[in-house]
Each structure stands twice: as structure tokens, then as C-alpha cells.
Design an enzyme around this catalytic site. Structure first.
Site, PDB file in Angstrom:
ATOM      1  N   SER A  18      43.447  12.377  20.353  1.00 23.03           N
ATOM      2  CA  SER A  18      44.656  11.938  19.649  1.00 23.03           C
ATOM      3  C   SER A  18      45.796  11.607  20.614  1.00 23.03           C
ATOM      4  O   SER A  18      46.648  10.760  20.305  1.00 23.03           O
ATOM      5  CB  SER A  18      45.102  13.022  18.668  1.00 23.03           C
ATOM      6  OG  SER A  18      45.351  14.251  19.347  1.00 23.03           O
ATOM      7  N   ASP A  73      55.081  18.821  16.908  1.00 25.33           N
ATOM      8  CA  ASP A  73      54.071  19.857  16.663  1.00 25.33           C
ATOM      9  C   ASP A  73      53.708  20.642  17.902  1.00 25.33           C
ATOM     10  O   ASP A  73      52.820  21.502  17.860  1.00 25.33           O
ATOM     11  CB  ASP A  73      52.808  19.222  16.064  1.00 25.33           C
ATOM     12  CG  ASP A  73      52.242  18.121  16.960  1.00 25.33           C
ATOM     13  OD1 ASP A  73      52.775  17.921  18.073  1.00 25.33           O
ATOM     14  OD2 ASP A  73      51.277  17.447  16.540  1.00 25.33           O
ATOM     15  N   HIS A 128      51.646  16.810  20.553  1.00 23.06           N
ATOM     16  CA  HIS A 128      51.833  15.382  20.767  1.00 23.06           C
ATOM     17  C   HIS A 128      53.226  15.091  21.310  1.00 23.06           C
ATOM     18  O   HIS A 128      54.204  15.728  20.907  1.00 23.06           O
ATOM     19  CB  HIS A 128      51.593  14.619  19.467  1.00 23.06           C
ATOM     20  CG  HIS A 128      50.205  14.785  18.937  1.00 23.06           C
ATOM     21  ND1 HIS A 128      49.890  15.714  17.954  1.00 23.06           N
ATOM     22  CD2 HIS A 128      49.040  14.166  19.254  1.00 23.06           C
ATOM     23  CE1 HIS A 128      48.606  15.652  17.679  1.00 23.06           C
ATOM     24  NE2 HIS A 128      48.060  14.721  18.460  1.00 23.06           N
TER      25      HIS A 128
END
Length: 854
Positions: free
Chosen positions: A168, A344, A347
Site C-alpha cells: 500500500s 493512521d 501511510h
């Protein structure tokens, strides 16, 4: 900056005595002149008055001189004068050049040592380290990073394929990279699936492939690309680690397996790197406090272990002759300062992601597009033919100069002592001896050294570079430094006319200095500075129109020699820079702009009919012809300004396109020209109106308005009084300052002259001059009544009539000898006596009115 006058003379009429003194600073030695001028003049005047009056008036005179020249003002004057001479004696222009040359030599040695011991690969600097200059402004170590736009990115990546492989975090980097190409692209793809982007116009493809772990699946993808050349990407960006830590709880066995898998993958990456770009992205830190429960095992300690494993494997996987897989570590360093802003904890914030994407874009595209402000990952281009030819020319000049110097064939003129006040050589009384054959070659050698320094700074990678980033200190500190330095280096002005050559040259010099600091510091990002600099540019163009129009209007010199002289003066340095630096002419946009407007002014004034001031003396109708020319120029400007297509089509025609195109486009020239398109016209119009009104004697010129000291005449016999040399700095009186002659008295004197509209003598009352609290003020303390003694006046004479040449000394009527005033011209030779009587009566009436007003 104002200077102490060579000769100052003031007249003080007191009710109980007259006294005179004159001081000439030229008569004293330079070391003692400023130190003794203030003391000796006043003491000698007081001593003479004591001898004449027997000491009766001495106390009052001592009080008066103490009010003028004692205390802090006198000490400040002495400190300024002595300090100025000391600085001018040691810190001369020659010494400044030697200091600069030594500093450049030290910098060359320092940067060469850094490159020798620390590595000279600017691409490695870009990918490995850097720092934040400001919010989201990343500065790589030792080089400049270009901020790519959409069109530039599409040009660089046309018909190419870029692949992002990983988890991600790599997906975030993919979106930031795509937004450089297409700023409107939204992050609307599925999280755990492949995402594809394609720009049909440029035929570029950017893909994201979901491979969250470095395992056999990732290895098989790389093997496929290795065997199928058609599917192989031109650039591969890969990275993974967090999912391995998350799924296996951060165990040591997982780290060992990660190292083994990466060792097998590295072989395929090296194979891909032989024909393309391969980047391994090191893991960015996390904000452990903000991580969710299922991510608590992802710690910074674990990420450091995985990064060390990746660096050891990829660095040791190289073999001789193999291309290295590049490690992207700069984004990790940037994330160390911004991870606290993460939503979070895992990221990165958008600004940090954009930094990583821009680093990748610079690494891929800089060597292809070679942007001016992007020195990272650029190799030194080989010199072209013109650069080699210019180098041979300067080297040949140096060789000839060396031969002439050894043979001693040049004849040196006798050295002239420099003027410590102005740092300029004093002109000898006789004409200087002609320069020897060595002088031009010596000048070419100096210019060659300067051009070589420019080339090393701009076109070579010898010096480390840093991109522009505005801060108040980077702009104002150099400016303040130059201003303070200018206090100690000044010269006297010889003219007092409005916008004379010396004034406009100094004005232009200061504007160029501010504009230079503005460009170096990147101050265009700060709106107030940008707006002020725009005013300076417009003022420069205004003076261009004013100066050239005035010259053609008064002199009428439209010859080829004059045109070539101006064009050479404007363009010589820029043309040499274009050849040496291999830059287009429009790259130095300001010189083409000024040159263009000079040609327009010349064409406007030289076209038939050529209307000059001499021709308008015979008939005022010629003024309409000049106005018609200016109106035609205005129509010409408006036609180009309001039709961009017509403008671009005109200047895109060869050979003008070679002068005004930049990177194959005329848009930059259109933008620069349009900003201040009316400034030159306004300068020409102002010059025309001003010169016409001056010729018609509607406006007064320098001697009637600014040089009041040369017009101060005696109204009631005061000119025959004795003189007292007062302290100039306390009253702000100077003989030839640059901008004003009477600083504190400027407003009061000008108001009086305007009110009377007669260029006669000015007598100002001096009540309570001896009081300390009124030191330097001509008037009472606010709220205090004026107590004037009979006959107590101060007569100011900046230059006495005896200090002028005979033909400039005031004759009858206040006009220089040999010239006839307006009244005399009107009455002829027979009416001179009546005209003089009228002038004297007018002056006497003015004096009575002034005394009554006082």
C-alpha cells in the site's frame, strides 16, 4: 551619500560683532583633515572675536558654537569621517577583488575535496539524502531538484512504461507519481488490486502491481519481464516489508526468509537494470502511537532491520560490469520529519509522498530533458563548437598577454593615486598617455577568467548547488550589507538637473542590485517583494524611454555610430554569455527587452519627419508632429498587447525567432513584454512634456530650485557681512550631495521659494540657536514663542560667488555674467537700468514680506 564639502561658507550677522573664517579640507593632509576641521574652524573664529571685542561676545559665541558642533553630533561626525577614511584606505576595490579571488580558490579546493572523498554522483545524492528548506520544499544534498509539470512529464515519459510493484505504501507513491502527469487523477482504484494508468496522447503507461511481500510471486513477475522484452517496463519501482512483519508478527525467522527471498529477486532486478531504471524503496518510519491494534508489531526497529537486510543484499549482489539497483532512501529521510502528521501512523502524508514522487521523476527525466534548475542526475555535456572556439580565443589572448608581459613591450602610464572617497582615479590635468598593446589582452584575460568562473558555476558540476528558497534573511541581509557598505563609498555629484545622467545611472545601479538579489534568493515567492521589484523593472524601462528620447530630442544624433554604441553597450556581455554558456539570447530576457525598446524609440524618433527641439523653436506646430508620433507608438503597443496571436506570429518569423524564442516557444517573450508594455511610452511622454515646459520656462531647472546656495543674494547688506563656518553635519548642509543640498531645510526653503516664485536670497531667522535643545533646528521648540533679535539672521551659501568661474559669477539681476536675464532681454540694452531697479525693488519687497511674516 553626502560628503563634507570642499569649501563651506555661511554668514552670521549678530548685533554685537562680525567675524569670518573659511576652511578648506584640501589644504590639510587626508589623515588630519576630518579630525581637525570641526575643532580648528570654530576655535579660530571665537579667538578672533575675543581679540576684536575684548572678550565681551566670546561667551555667547562659545555657547553658540557648542550648540552647533559639540556633543554627540560632533563625535558621530568624527567617528564617521575617520572610520570612512580607514575603511577606504584598507578595503579598496583592488583588495575586494583579491579577497573574492581567494574565496573562489578556497571554494574550488573545498568542493573538489568533498567530491573526491564523498563521491561525485549527484544522482546518488538525490536518492540518498537531503533536508527540508521549508514546508514540503525538499533540498537534495549538493544538487537542485526540478519541479516537473504535466507537459514536461509527458514529454519525458512518452512511449514509455513505468511499473510500481509492492504494497500500500508503493501504491501511494504510484498515485503521487501519476498526479504529476495528470493532476486531475483521483485515487479511486481498489486497494488490493492492480491499477493501470495510460495517457493516449503521449502513449505512456504507469502501472501498479499488488505484491505486498517479497516472495516467489514477485520473483516470477520479474522473470517474466526478463524473458519477454515487449512486456519489460522502462522503469521499475519496487518495495515491500510491512506485510511480512504484520502477517508473521515480526519474528526473526521471517526476517531470515525475507533476506533469502530478496537475494533471489536481486538477480532478476540486476538483469532488468541493465536496460532500464530499477529502484528499491526503503521502508519509511511509522508513528507507533497511532498504529491500530493489528499493526502494533510494525515498529521502527523492525523496519530498520528490514532496511539493513535490503541494503546488504542489493549492494552485495553487484558484479563487475553489472548495473546497480538504485536505493531510494531520501523519501525515508523526509518521512522522519513528517510521519507525525500521518492519519493512521503507517501511510505518509500527501506532501511527503509528493517529495518521493518528484525525486523519482528527477532521477528518470533530468538526464533526458536537462532542465536548467535540475542539476541532479545530469552529466556534464561536452562543449560545442562555439564554446571550444571561445575557449581558444581567451586562451590565445592569455598567451599573447604573457608574451607581451615577458618582453616588456607595453608602456605603462604613470599610476594615478586613487580617490579614497570615491574609489575612482583622479583625472590628471593633462591627457592620459595612450594605452599600450598589452592593455586589451589584459582585459580579455580578465574577462576569460570571469567567464571560466561562470561556466564552472552554471554549466559544470564542480560546485554543489542549492535550489532557490525565499527567506527574509536571504533577501534582506545582502541588501542591508550593500547599503551599509555604500555609506563608506560615495562620490560627489556634478549636476543638479532633474533625472540627470549621474542620478539615473545610480538609480539603475541600485535597481539592478535589488533585482539581482531578488533572483538569487527566489524572492518572487514573496508577494510584497515581487510587487516592489515589478515597480523597479517598470521604473528602469521608464528611464530607458526618458533617457533615449531626451538624447534624440536634444542632440538629434541618429547616426549608425550612436546606434551601434548603445547596442554594443547593452548586449556585449550577454552575447558573450550566450556563446560561453550555450544559452539562447532570450534566456537573459531583460537585455532583449531593453534592446527591443531602444530600437522602437530610435525608429519612432528617426522616422520622417525628424522633429528635434531646434526645429520646434521656429514653430510650435512641430509639437503636434511629436505627439502624433507618440500616438502612433501607443497604437502599435496596443495592437501587439491585445492580440497575442498576432504578436506570436510576428516574432516567430525567422530571423527574429532566433532572438526571442526560448525552448522553441515565443510565450516567454510575450509574457515579459506585456508586463510593462506602457512604461517606455510613459517615459518618452514625460520627457517630451518636461523638456517643452522647461524650454518655455514654465518649469525651473536645477539652479533655480535645487542649487539655492548659488542664488542666495544680499537683500539688506548681509552679503557684505563676515562669515562663520558652521558645522555642516549638524545642520545637514553639504556642498555636493548626491540627492539634496539642504536636507533639514529642504522643505522650508523650497516652500518659501515656491511661495515667492522669485529666485532671490533667503534669510532665515535663527532664534535661540545657541540652545542645546535646538541644535540643528532653525526654529523654536514646539510651543515656544519666537524671540528674534534685531538683525539676527543666518545667510546660507553653499558655494560663494568667489568659488565660481568668472563667467558663472552672479552679475546684475542675479544672472551669470555674460548672460542676460528675462527683464534685460525684454527691455534691451537701453532698459537695463530700469530692469535692475525693478528687480532690486522686488527683492526688497520680498525681504520686507519675509521679515513681516517672521
Amino acid at each position: 551619500m553626502a560628503q563634507l564639502p570642499q569649501s563651506q561658507e555661511f554668514t552670521l550677522r549678530a548685533s554685537d560683532g562680525l567675524f569670518t573664517n573659511r576652511a578648506n579640507s584640501v589644504a590639510e593632509s587626508p589623515a588630519r583633515a576630518d579630525e581637525t576641521a570641526t575643532y580648528s574652524v570654530m576655535e579660530e573664529a571665537v579667538s578672533r572675536e575675543e581679540e576684536r571685542t575684548g572678550g565681551g561676545a566670546a561667551p555667547r559665541l562659545r555657547d553658540r558654537t557648542a550648540a552647533c558642533c559639540h556633543g554627540g553630533a560632533k563625535m558621530a561626525l568624527l567617528a564617521y569621517s575617520l572610520g570612512k577614511r580607514e575603511i577606504n584606505h584598507h578595503f579598496t576595490v583592488r583588495n575586494a577583488k583579491l579577497i573574492s579571488l581567494a574565496a573562489v580558490a578556497l571554494l574550488l579546493v573545498f568542493h573538489a575535496a568533498l567530491r573526491f572523498y564523498g563521491g561525485g554522483d549527484s544522482c546518488e545524492w538525490l536518492l540518498s539524502r537531503g533536508r527540508y528548506l521549508g514546508e514540503n520544499v525538499w533540498q537534495p544534498y549538493g544538487c537542485m531538484m526540478h519541479k516537473y509539470k504535466s507537459t514536461e512529464a509527458k514529454t519525458c515519459l512518452a512511449e514509455k512504461r513505468v511499473a510500481f510493484v509492492g504494497d500500500s505504501r508503493i501504491r501511494q507513491l504510484f498515485y503521487s507519481f501519476v498526479k504529476i502527469i495528470d493532476p486531475e487523477r483521483a485515487e479511486d482504484g481498489n486497494k488490493h488490486e492492480d491499477i493501470f494508468f495510460q495517457d493516449e496522447r503521449s502513449s505512456l503507461k504507469v502501472d501498479f502491481l499488488w505484491y505486498p511481500e517479497a516472495n516467489n510471486s514477485m520473483k516470477e513477475r520479474f522473470i517474466l519481464w526478463t524473458h519477454e522484452a515487449s512486456a519489460k517496463p522502462d522503469a521499475v519501482i519496487v518495495g515491500a516489508a510491512t506485510w511480512s512483519i504484520k502477517l508473521h508478527g515480526g519474528s526473526s525467522e521471517t526476517l531470515q526468509q525475507y533476506r533469502a527471498n530478496l537475494t533471489a529477486i536481486a538477480v532478476q532486478l540486476e538483469s532488468l537494470a541493465e536496460r532500464g531504471e530499477v529502484y528499491w524503496v526503503l521502508q519509511d518510519p511509522v508513528n507507533e502511537e497511532m498504529l491500530s491494534e493489528n499493526r502494533r508489531m510494525i515498529t521502527n526497529q523492525q523496519l530498520e532491520l528490514y532496511n539493513e537486510a535490503a541494503m546488504n543484499v542489493l549492494n552485495n549482489s553487484k558484479f563487475p560490469g553489472r548495473t546497480r539497483v538504485k536505493l531510494l532512501a531520501a523519501s525515508r529521510q523526509a518521512a522522519l520529519e513528517t510521519i507525525s502528521q500521518s492519519d493512521d501512523g503507517l501511510h505518509l502524508p500527501e506532501g511527503t509522498r509528493n517529495v518521493g514522487a518528484m525525486i523519482l521523476m528527477n532521477s528518470v527525466c533530468n538526464k533526458l530533458l536537462r532542465p536548467i534548475d535540475g542539476s541532479c542526475c545530469q552529466t556534464l555535456p561536452p562543449p560545442n563548437f562555439s564554446q571550444k572556439l571561445s575557449a581558444c580565443f581567451f586562451l590565445g589572448s592569455a598567451a599573447v598577454f604573457a608574451v607581451l608581459h615577458v618582453l616588456g613591450s607595453s608602456h605603462h602610464r604613470r599610476p594615478v593615486p586613487p580617490d579614497v572617497e570615491s574609489l575612482e582615479e583622479k583625472k590628471p590635468a593633462t591627457a592620459a598617455a595612450p594605452l599600450g598593446p598589452k592593455a586589451p589582452f589584459q582585459a580579455l584575460c580578465r574577462m576569460g577568467v570571469i567567464m571560466a568562473y561562470f561556466y564552472l558555476c552554471d554549466r559544470a558540476d564542480v560546485f554543489m548547488k542549492e535550489q532557490k528558497f525565499y527567506t527574509h534573511s536571504t533577501f534582506f541581509i545582502p541588501l542591508i550589507y550593500i547599503l551599509v557598505l555604500g555609506v563608506f563609498y560615495s562620490e560627489n555629484s556634478k549636476e543638479t538637473k532633474l533625472l540627470n545622467r549621474e542620478q539615473t545611472d545610480e538609480w539603475k545601479g541600485w535597481m539592478q542590485l535589488v533585482i539581482l538579489i531578488y533572483h538569487i534568493s527566489g524572492a518572487s515567492a514573496f508577494i510584497p517583494v515581487y510587487m516592489h521589484v515589478r515597480v523597479l523593472v517598470a521604473a528602469y524601462l521608464f528611464q530607458t524611454g526618458y533617457g533615449h528620447f531626451s538624447f534624440f530630442w536634444l542632440k538629434g544624433d541618429f547616426g549608425l555610430y550612436r546606434v551601434c554604441q548603445v547596442l554594443f553597450r547593452l548586449n556585449f556581455l550577454v552575447l558573450v554569455l550566450c556563446v560561453v554558456m550555450d544559452r539562447p539570447y532570450q534566456f537573459y530576457y531583460f537585455v532583449p527587452l531593453v534592446t527591443f525598446w531602444f530600437v522602437i524609440i530610435y525608429a519612432t524618433m528617426a522616422m520622417w519627419p525628424q522633429i528635434l527641439q531646434k526645429r520646434t523653436n521656429s514653430s510650435g506646430m512641430w509639437h503636434l508632429g511629436v505627439l502624433m508620433k507618440l500616438l502612433s507608438l501607443l497604437v502599435f503597443i496596443c495592437t501587439f498587447a491585445f492580440s497575442q496571436s498576432f504578436f506570436e506570429s510576428t516574432f516567430s518569423v525567422w530571423p527574429t525567432s532566433k532572438l526571442f524564442e526560448l525552448n522553441g516557444s515565443i510565450h516567454e517573450w510575450w509574457f515579459r513584454w506585456k508586463l510593462d508594455r506602457f512604461a517606455v511610452f510613459h517615459g518618452m511622454l514625460f520627457a517630451f512634456v518636461y523638456l517643452v515646459l522647461q524650454k518655455r520656462q514654465v518649469l525651473s531647472e536645477g539652479k533655480d530650485l535645487f542649487n539655492l546656495g548659488e542664488q542666495l543674494q544680499n537683500q539688506n547688506g548681509v552679503q557684505r557681512d563676515a562669515s562663520l563656518h558652521l558645522c555642516g553635519p549638524d545642520f545637514g548642509l553639504h556642498s555636493h550631495p548626491k540627492h539634496s543640498r539642504l536636507r533639514p531645510l529642504r522643505v522650508q526653503l523650497l516652500l518659501f521659494v515656491v511661495r515667492k516664485d522669485v529666485p532671490g536670497a533667503v534669510h532665515l531667522p535663527v532664534p535661540h540657536l545657541a540652545r542645546g535643545r535646538h541644535q540643528g533646528n532653525f526654529g523654536p521648540h514646539p510651543g515656544e514663542p519666537v524671540a528674534q533679535r534685531p538683525g539676527e539672521h543666518l545667510h546660507l551659501r553653499v558655494r560663494g560667488a568667489r568659488g565660481l568661474p568668472r563667467h558663472q559669477r552672479p552679475g546684475p539681476g542675479g544672472h551669470p555674467q555674460g548672460q542676460r536675464g528675462p527683464a534685460e532681454e525684454a527691455g534691451g540694452r537701453g532698459g537695463r537700468q530700469s530692469a535692475r531697479a525693478a528687480v532690486d525693488q522686488g527683492r526688497a519687497a520680498d525681504a520686507r514680506d519675509l521679515m513681516a511674516a517672521d
